[in-house]
Design a protein around this motif. Structure first.
Motif, mmCIF file in Angstrom:
data_model
loop_
_atom_site.group_PDB
_atom_site.id
_atom_site.type_symbol
_atom_site.label_atom_id
_atom_site.label_comp_id
_atom_site.label_asym_id
_atom_site.label_seq_id
_atom_site.Cartn_x
_atom_site.Cartn_y
_atom_site.Cartn_z
ATOM 1 N N ALA A 69 -6.131 -38.813 113.686
ATOM 2 C CA ALA A 69 -7.532 -38.475 113.447
ATOM 3 C C ALA A 69 -7.875 -37.128 114.070
ATOM 4 O O ALA A 69 -8.565 -36.299 113.464
ATOM 5 C CB ALA A 69 -8.439 -39.564 114.014
ATOM 6 N N THR A 70 -7.365 -36.898 115.269
ATOM 7 C CA THR A 70 -7.611 -35.621 115.947
ATOM 8 C C THR A 70 -6.960 -34.475 115.169
ATOM 9 O O THR A 70 -7.556 -33.410 114.985
ATOM 10 C CB THR A 70 -7.054 -35.651 117.379
ATOM 11 N N HIS A 71 -5.745 -34.712 114.693
ATOM 12 C CA HIS A 71 -5.018 -33.682 113.956
ATOM 13 C C HIS A 71 -5.758 -33.302 112.678
ATOM 14 O O HIS A 71 -5.925 -32.115 112.377
ATOM 15 C CB HIS A 71 -3.618 -34.189 113.616
ATOM 16 N N VAL A 72 -6.216 -34.298 111.940
ATOM 17 C CA VAL A 72 -6.875 -34.045 110.662
ATOM 18 C C VAL A 72 -8.188 -33.295 110.868
ATOM 19 O O VAL A 72 -8.519 -32.370 110.117
ATOM 20 C CB VAL A 72 -7.115 -35.366 109.906
ATOM 21 N N SER A 91 -0.930 -29.860 99.629
ATOM 22 C CA SER A 91 -1.764 -29.860 100.831
ATOM 23 C C SER A 91 -1.423 -31.050 101.720
ATOM 24 O O SER A 91 -1.291 -30.915 102.944
ATOM 25 C CB SER A 91 -3.248 -29.903 100.441
ATOM 26 N N GLY A 92 -1.268 -32.226 101.099
ATOM 27 C CA GLY A 92 -0.912 -33.419 101.867
ATOM 28 C C GLY A 92 0.472 -33.308 102.481
ATOM 29 O O GLY A 92 0.691 -33.724 103.634
ATOM 30 N N TRP A 93 1.417 -32.737 101.737
ATOM 31 C CA TRP A 93 2.774 -32.517 102.249
ATOM 32 C C TRP A 93 2.729 -31.622 103.489
ATOM 33 O O TRP A 93 3.346 -31.911 104.507
ATOM 34 C CB TRP A 93 3.622 -31.888 101.149
ATOM 35 N N ARG A 94 1.995 -30.523 103.393
ATOM 36 C CA ARG A 94 1.929 -29.569 104.501
ATOM 37 C C ARG A 94 1.305 -30.215 105.738
ATOM 38 O O ARG A 94 1.773 -30.012 106.865
ATOM 39 C CB ARG A 94 1.128 -28.340 104.072
ATOM 40 N N THR A 95 0.250 -30.999 105.536
ATOM 41 C CA THR A 95 -0.387 -31.679 106.659
ATOM 42 C C THR A 95 0.575 -32.652 107.323
ATOM 43 O O THR A 95 0.641 -32.758 108.556
ATOM 44 C CB THR A 95 -1.643 -32.430 106.179
ATOM 45 N N HIS A 96 1.346 -33.373 106.504
ATOM 46 C CA HIS A 96 2.319 -34.338 107.019
ATOM 47 C C HIS A 96 3.383 -33.638 107.861
ATOM 48 O O HIS A 96 3.718 -34.091 108.970
ATOM 49 C CB HIS A 96 2.970 -35.076 105.847
ATOM 50 N N VAL A 97 3.922 -32.537 107.360
ATOM 51 C CA VAL A 97 4.960 -31.805 108.086
ATOM 52 C C VAL A 97 4.396 -31.228 109.383
ATOM 53 O O VAL A 97 5.023 -31.311 110.450
ATOM 54 C CB VAL A 97 5.557 -30.686 107.210
ATOM 55 N N GLU A 98 3.214 -30.657 109.317
ATOM 56 C CA GLU A 98 2.599 -30.079 110.513
ATOM 57 C C GLU A 98 2.348 -31.150 111.570
ATOM 58 O O GLU A 98 2.544 -30.909 112.771
ATOM 59 C CB GLU A 98 1.295 -29.382 110.140
ATOM 60 N N PHE A 99 1.923 -32.329 111.136
ATOM 61 C CA PHE A 99 1.677 -33.423 112.076
ATOM 62 C C PHE A 99 2.969 -33.830 112.771
ATOM 63 O O PHE A 99 3.001 -34.013 113.993
ATOM 64 C CB PHE A 99 1.074 -34.621 111.340
ATOM 65 N N ALA A 102 4.033 -31.183 115.269
ATOM 66 C CA ALA A 102 3.123 -31.082 116.413
ATOM 67 C C ALA A 102 3.216 -32.303 117.325
ATOM 68 O O ALA A 102 2.838 -32.231 118.496
ATOM 69 C CB ALA A 102 1.681 -30.909 115.923
ATOM 70 N N ASN A 103 3.729 -33.415 116.787
ATOM 71 C CA ASN A 103 3.795 -34.662 117.562
ATOM 72 C C ASN A 103 5.179 -35.292 117.416
ATOM 73 O O ASN A 103 5.311 -36.405 116.886
ATOM 74 C CB ASN A 103 2.712 -35.632 117.074
ATOM 75 N N PRO A 104 6.212 -34.601 117.885
ATOM 76 C CA PRO A 104 7.584 -35.077 117.647
ATOM 77 C C PRO A 104 7.884 -36.445 118.246
ATOM 78 O O PRO A 104 8.552 -37.265 117.611
ATOM 79 C CB PRO A 104 8.450 -33.986 118.302
ATOM 80 N N GLU A 105 7.412 -36.712 119.448
ATOM 81 C CA GLU A 105 7.714 -37.996 120.087
ATOM 82 C C GLU A 105 7.044 -39.148 119.352
ATOM 83 O O GLU A 105 7.647 -40.209 119.134
ATOM 84 C CB GLU A 105 7.279 -37.971 121.561
#
Length: 241
Positions: A69-72, A91-99, A102-105
């Protein structure tokens, strides 16, 4: 008379625990997110975590929801449909990859769950993907069936994130996620400049997507049509099977 301190509101305690778990995850990795460590960081007793979240997976689910939620909300891209199903999928693909990057663990934690214990965040993400693939199908853009298209995009997205996470940041290919997305589109769309697959009929795929919403049919007729279309797509994909 000395006043008794008020008990912190349930929502406040829950929020404190989620924040503590998120902080531990980011600063120390997945191995640090134990019930005891989170309870200590949040200033609560361990049974409180079990009471509010059920178990560690429940806590991880809450963390995923909070972080996602914070990421979006921090993204500048819009979450609304633009009217272009390909652009919305990108757009959804890019958001998924960025998430994931940004949050690997957290991404790895969610990825270790079995198929019968998927995180609600994962399930919700796949449902969003299914909806966007359905829009491609109803627009007549798919040359594979919806299920295959969804799984190809999902698998490719997960693979890109893992491949990039396994590469030191300075050595990462900044164009990899775009190249992989374009490669997937080349395999599933009718409008990309690739050699068409003669074993798949785009018309059949499109009709299969629209069939559930056709007016004037009974439930039994819709079920029969869906079964026929499913068999047709199966035969088209496996003509010698």
């Amino acid at each position: 008379m000395t006043a008794t301190p008020a008990t912190p509101p349930r929502d406040g305690v829950r929020s404190d625990i989620v924040e503590a778990a998120t902080r531990l995850l980011r600063e120390n990795g997945a191995h640090a997110v134990t019930t005891r460590a989170v309870a200590h960081a949040a200033g609560v007793q361990a049974p409180t975590i079990y009471r509010l979240f059920g178990d560690k997976n429940g806590l991880v689910d809450a963390v995923a929801e909070h972080v996602l939620a914070t990421h979006v909300t921090t993204k500048t891209i819009t979450a609304h449909d633009t009217g272009d199903p390909v652009a919305d999928l990108r757009s959804g693909w890019r958001t998924h990859v960025e998430f994931g990057l940004a949050n690997p663990e957290l991404f790895r934690l969610l990825g270790t769950r079995g198929p019968d214990d998927l995180s609600p965040a994962t399930i919700a993400g796949i449902e969003v993907l299914r909806t966007r693939v359905r829009r491609l199908a109803t627009a007549g853009l798919l040359r594979v069936d919806e299920q295959r298209a969804t799984m190809m995009i999902h698998a490719a997205g997960t693979g890109v994130i893992l491949a990039l996470l396994e590469t030191p940041a300075p050595q990462r290919d900044a164009e990899l996620e775009k190249a992989m997305f374009d490669a997937v589109l080349g395999s599933i769309l009718t409008t990309t400049p690739v050699t068409p697959d003669p074993t798949i009929s785009a018309v059949t795929v499109t009709f299969a997507a629209a069939a559930p919403d056709l007016p004037g049919l009974t439930d039994a007729e819709r079920a029969l049509m869906a079964e026929w279309l499913h068999r047709s797509l199966t035969r088209l994909r496996n003509p010698h099977g």
